[in-house]
Motif scaffolding. Sequence first.
Motif, short mmCIF file in Angstrom:
data_model
loop_
_atom_site.label_atom_id
_atom_site.label_comp_id
_atom_site.label_asym_id
_atom_site.label_seq_id
_atom_site.Cartn_x
_atom_site.Cartn_y
_atom_site.Cartn_z
N ARG A 48 64.34 68.31 87.21
CA ARG A 48 64.87 68.87 85.96
C ARG A 48 64.77 67.87 84.82
O ARG A 48 64.44 68.23 83.69
CB ARG A 48 66.33 69.30 86.16
CG ARG A 48 66.50 70.53 87.05
CD ARG A 48 67.90 71.09 86.95
NE ARG A 48 68.13 72.13 87.93
CZ ARG A 48 68.72 71.94 89.10
NH1 ARG A 48 69.13 70.72 89.44
NH2 ARG A 48 68.90 72.94 89.95
N LYS A 49 65.07 66.60 85.12
CA LYS A 49 64.97 65.57 84.09
C LYS A 49 63.52 65.41 83.62
O LYS A 49 63.25 65.28 82.43
CB LYS A 49 65.50 64.24 84.62
CG LYS A 49 67.03 64.19 84.75
CD LYS A 49 67.48 62.83 85.25
CE LYS A 49 69.01 62.77 85.34
NZ LYS A 49 69.48 61.46 85.85
N ASP A 50 62.60 65.43 84.58
CA ASP A 50 61.18 65.32 84.24
C ASP A 50 60.74 66.49 83.36
O ASP A 50 60.02 66.30 82.38
CB ASP A 50 60.33 65.28 85.51
CG ASP A 50 60.49 63.97 86.27
OD1 ASP A 50 60.99 63.00 85.68
OD2 ASP A 50 60.14 63.93 87.47
N GLU A 51 61.19 67.71 83.72
CA GLU A 51 60.81 68.89 82.95
C GLU A 51 61.38 68.83 81.54
O GLU A 51 60.71 69.22 80.57
CB GLU A 51 61.29 70.15 83.67
CG GLU A 51 60.50 70.47 84.93
CD GLU A 51 61.05 71.67 85.68
OE1 GLU A 51 62.16 72.14 85.31
OE2 GLU A 51 60.40 72.13 86.64
N LEU A 97 60.36 68.10 75.69
CA LEU A 97 60.53 67.38 74.42
C LEU A 97 59.20 66.82 73.93
O LEU A 97 58.90 66.86 72.73
CB LEU A 97 61.55 66.24 74.61
CG LEU A 97 63.01 66.67 74.79
CD1 LEU A 97 63.88 65.46 75.16
CD2 LEU A 97 63.55 67.34 73.53
N GLU A 98 58.41 66.31 74.86
CA GLU A 98 57.10 65.75 74.51
C GLU A 98 56.18 66.85 73.96
O GLU A 98 55.45 66.64 72.98
CB GLU A 98 56.48 65.10 75.75
CG GLU A 98 55.28 64.24 75.44
CD GLU A 98 54.74 63.53 76.67
OE1 GLU A 98 53.55 63.14 76.65
OE2 GLU A 98 55.50 63.37 77.65
N MET A 99 56.23 68.05 74.58
CA MET A 99 55.39 69.15 74.11
C MET A 99 55.82 69.61 72.72
O MET A 99 54.98 69.88 71.85
CB MET A 99 55.47 70.33 75.10
CG MET A 99 54.53 71.47 74.74
SD MET A 99 54.64 72.88 75.87
CE MET A 99 56.18 73.64 75.32
N MET A 100 57.14 69.71 72.50
CA MET A 100 57.63 70.16 71.21
C MET A 100 57.26 69.16 70.10
O MET A 100 56.92 69.55 68.97
CB MET A 100 59.15 70.35 71.25
CG MET A 100 59.60 71.45 72.22
SD MET A 100 58.73 73.02 72.01
CE MET A 100 59.21 73.49 70.36
N SER A 159 51.58 73.47 81.38
CA SER A 159 51.24 73.76 82.78
C SER A 159 52.12 72.97 83.74
O SER A 159 52.48 73.46 84.81
CB SER A 159 49.76 73.44 83.06
OG SER A 159 49.52 72.04 83.03
N LYS A 160 52.49 71.75 83.36
CA LYS A 160 53.36 70.93 84.21
C LYS A 160 54.80 71.44 84.21
O LYS A 160 55.49 71.42 85.22
CB LYS A 160 53.33 69.46 83.74
CG LYS A 160 52.02 68.75 84.03
CD LYS A 160 51.76 68.67 85.52
CE LYS A 160 50.46 67.96 85.83
NZ LYS A 160 50.15 67.97 87.28
N ILE A 161 55.24 71.90 83.05
CA ILE A 161 56.62 72.40 82.94
C ILE A 161 56.80 73.70 83.70
O ILE A 161 57.77 73.87 84.45
CB ILE A 161 56.99 72.62 81.45
CG1 ILE A 161 56.99 71.29 80.71
CG2 ILE A 161 58.37 73.29 81.33
CD1 ILE A 161 56.98 71.43 79.19
N TYR A 162 55.84 74.63 83.54
CA TYR A 162 56.01 75.97 84.09
C TYR A 162 55.15 76.25 85.32
O TYR A 162 55.14 77.37 85.85
CB TYR A 162 55.71 77.02 83.01
CG TYR A 162 56.72 76.99 81.89
CD1 TYR A 162 58.01 77.49 82.08
CD2 TYR A 162 56.40 76.44 80.66
CE1 TYR A 162 58.94 77.46 81.06
CE2 TYR A 162 57.34 76.40 79.62
CZ TYR A 162 58.60 76.91 79.84
OH TYR A 162 59.54 76.87 78.82
N LYS A 163 54.45 75.22 85.81
CA LYS A 163 53.66 75.33 87.05
C LYS A 163 52.64 76.46 86.99
O LYS A 163 52.48 77.25 87.92
CB LYS A 163 54.59 75.54 88.26
CG LYS A 163 55.74 74.55 88.37
CD LYS A 163 55.23 73.14 88.57
CE LYS A 163 56.38 72.15 88.78
NZ LYS A 163 57.22 71.93 87.60
#
Length: 207
Positions: A26-29, A34-37, A55-59
Motif C-alpha cells: 500500500r505504501k509503495d502504491e 503521487l509520482e504519477m500525479m 500499470s504498476k499501481i493498478y496491475k
Amino acid sequence: MNTISAIIIPFAAAAVSYLVYRNSIRKDESGLMLEMMKELEKDSPNKYSVEYLFSKIYKTDNILFTEIVILMSHPTPLKAVNNLLMVRRNVDAFTLISGSDGIEVIANSGWENGKDISLKRNFYLFLMIFLYFLAVIFFGLSSTFFLNNDAESLIRTATIDSGISVLISLIVNITAPIICAAGMFHYGKKANSITLIAPAKRFLENR
C-alpha cells in the motif's frame, strides 16, 4: 499445549508477515500514485512514465496515456478508474476519447453490436459452467484416488513399474482439478466484465 503452540505459532507468523507485506504494498502504491500525479501536472508529461506508473499501481498494462489523462479529468476519477478497470482488465471492449461533451466511450472492433456482446457473454458463461462441472468431476476422481492410494502403496507401485505411471497419475489427479477451476474463474471474470460494459459506459460518460 506444545502441539497447539506448534500449530498456532507458524500460522500467526505467516499472518503477521502477510499483513506487513500488504502494508508495504500500500505504501509503495501511494508513492507511485503521487509520482504519477506529479508527472501529469507537468506541461509536457512523459507518456512512458505515466503509463508505466499507472500499470504498476493498478496491475494492468493496456490503458493508454490519453485514457489516463481523460480518467483524471472525470468528476470522480477514482470511481472512473475502477469502472474502466472492471471491464478492461478482462475484455478490451472500448476505448476512451475526449469529446465536446466530456468523456466518450468508443466501442472497439467486435464490440459494437449488442447481440454480439450478449453472445460473447453467454459463451464465456457456458465455458465457466462447463469447467465448473469438470472441476467437480476431477476433484471427485482425485479424492477417490488419494483415498484409495496411501503413500506406502504409491511407493510400492512406483518400485514395481519404475514409477512413471504413478508420476503421471499424481500429475493428472493434482493438476486437472486446479486447471479446470482456474479456467472457470478466468471465464467467469470475462463474463462479469462483459455484463459491466453498459453501466461502466454510462458512468464514464457521466450520464
